[in-house]
Enzyme design. Structure first.
Site, PDB file in Angstrom:
ATOM      1  N   CYS A   1       2.796   0.525 -13.514  1.00 43.73           N
ATOM      2  CA  CYS A   1       2.284  -0.740 -12.964  1.00 43.73           C
ATOM      3  C   CYS A   1       1.031  -1.233 -13.691  1.00 43.73           C
ATOM      4  O   CYS A   1       0.944  -2.411 -14.060  1.00 43.73           O
ATOM      5  CB  CYS A   1       2.038  -0.591 -11.468  1.00 43.73           C
ATOM      6  SG  CYS A   1       1.009   0.810 -10.998  1.00 43.73           S
TER       7      CYS A   1
ATOM      8  N   GLY B   1       9.869   6.071  -0.124  1.00 38.78           N
ATOM      9  CA  GLY B   1       8.481   5.774  -0.459  1.00 38.78           C
ATOM     10  C   GLY B   1       8.221   4.284  -0.517  1.00 38.78           C
ATOM     11  O   GLY B   1       9.091   3.458  -0.232  1.00 38.78           O
TER      12      GLY B   1
END
Length: 346
Positions: free
Chosen positions: A145, A11
């Site tokens: 994040c 990914g």
């Protein structure tokens, strides 16, 4: 050389982990797993890795013993494989949300993926705030994040006692935050020009912010978090609205608190007024870097402090922090392998 394997490496986050580790002077990447691309070269899904490695992806089940395992599997993937994984590596760094939160908060926000009861405690890898806990750590969890960017803006003010324990956070994110697996909402014609608030309430980073602020400061805030999709591929801009704990007399006090907190932190850069042609943080110049740009503004008439924080979601928000944590775990220089400073214009 430290032998590192990357679990779930096909990914976007896995590709960035590989890019950083393959250039790291103290690391040898010994395996990279993928369920979709087993047998193919690393540069098949990651063209930026052309010429960097002759390795090929192997199935997850073919994972062999290593010194450090970095897991880039999606949520629940490491939990599912934990019984086997813990026997293969003495140190594990997880980039998903499987082991970030305390068990009570995890149960509330991640009911579909309950934590095994025999899992040891994971150290939260927010290096600017938990660096002392990382040397010698065996199990490490990388922050989410958007939570990561927001925490960097929140923590100095909470620790300095400057703000009330109620925070409003608006985080803007590019499309890569949704991962490499396509969905209707991330299909290019649907997403390319999108500017939409896709999670006004109930985002799981709400729980992460409340849990980690309490863990690191002793104060549990009430967080009002919203996530907005913007027409870019990389980057996060988190705008944190704080309300002063007392009337603002000295407008420079929040600036001094943040400057003091990050004075010795190599990856956080404070943008001060009148020192840049771009006076506010933006993700563009940070693409591919492990840096965070941050600025603080004060509205004394409304007793409000606003912090804007920009990062690259795939690097500072994921892979770069994983490598930063690895450096600290191994007693290496914390900036090793993370020196890329970005491009402008982009």
């Amino acid at each position: 050389m430290t032998r590192v394997a990357v679990l779930g490496a096909s990914g976007y986050t896995g590709g960035e982990v590989l890019r950083l580790l393959l250039a790291h002077p103290a690391v040898e990447v010994v395996q990279a797993t993928s369920g979709q691309f087993a047998g193919k070269r690393l540069d098949y899904p990651h063209p930026s890795l052309r010429g960097m490695s002759a390795l090929r992806f192997v199935p997850h089940e073919a994972l062999e013993p290593c010194d450090v395992l970095m897991s880039c599997l999606p949520q629940g993937g490491l939990i599912e494989r934990w019984a086997r994984v813990r026997e293969l590596a003495s140190r594990v760094i997880d980039l998903s949300a499987d082991f970030r939160l305390d068990p009570t908060d995890h149960e509330r926000w991640y009911k579909k993926h309950p934590r095994p009861t025999d899992v040891p405690e994971f150290t939260y890898a927010l290096p600017e705030w938990t660096a002392s806990q990382l040397p010698g750590a065996r199990y490490v969890a990388v922050p989410g994040c958007m939570a990561h960017a927001s925490l960097l803006g929140i923590l100095p003010l909470v620790c300095a006692g400057l703000v009330k324990p109620e925070l409003v956070v608006d985080a803007k994110t590019g499309s890569s935050g949704g991962g490499a697996t396509p969905a209707l909402s991330s299909h290019h014609p649907e997403r390319a020009s999108a500017l939409r608030c896709y999670r006004p309430v109930g985002h799981r980073h709400t729980g992460e912010l409340e849990n980690i602020v309490e863990r690191l400061t002793g104060t549990r805030p009430s967080v009002h978090f919203s996530a907005t999709a913007v027409p870019s591929v990389r980057g996060i801009l988190s705008t944190v609205h704080c309300f002063a704990a007392r009337p603002i007399v000295d407008e420079n006090e929040p600036l001094r608190a943040i400057a003091t907190a990050y004075r010795e932190k190599p990856f956080v850069r404070l943008i001060r007024p009148n020192t840049s042609a771009s006076p506010f943080p933006e993700p563009g110049p940070l693409q591919g870097t492990n840096y965070c740009d941050l600025a603080v503004d004060v509205d004394p008439d409304r007793n409000r402090i606003v912090v804007n924080v920009a990062i690259d979601n795939l690097v500072k928000g994921a892979a770069g922090t994983a490598v930063h944590a690895l450096n600290l775990m191994l007693g290496r220089p914390e900036t090793e392998g993370l020196g890329f400073r970005g491009l402008h214009p982009i």
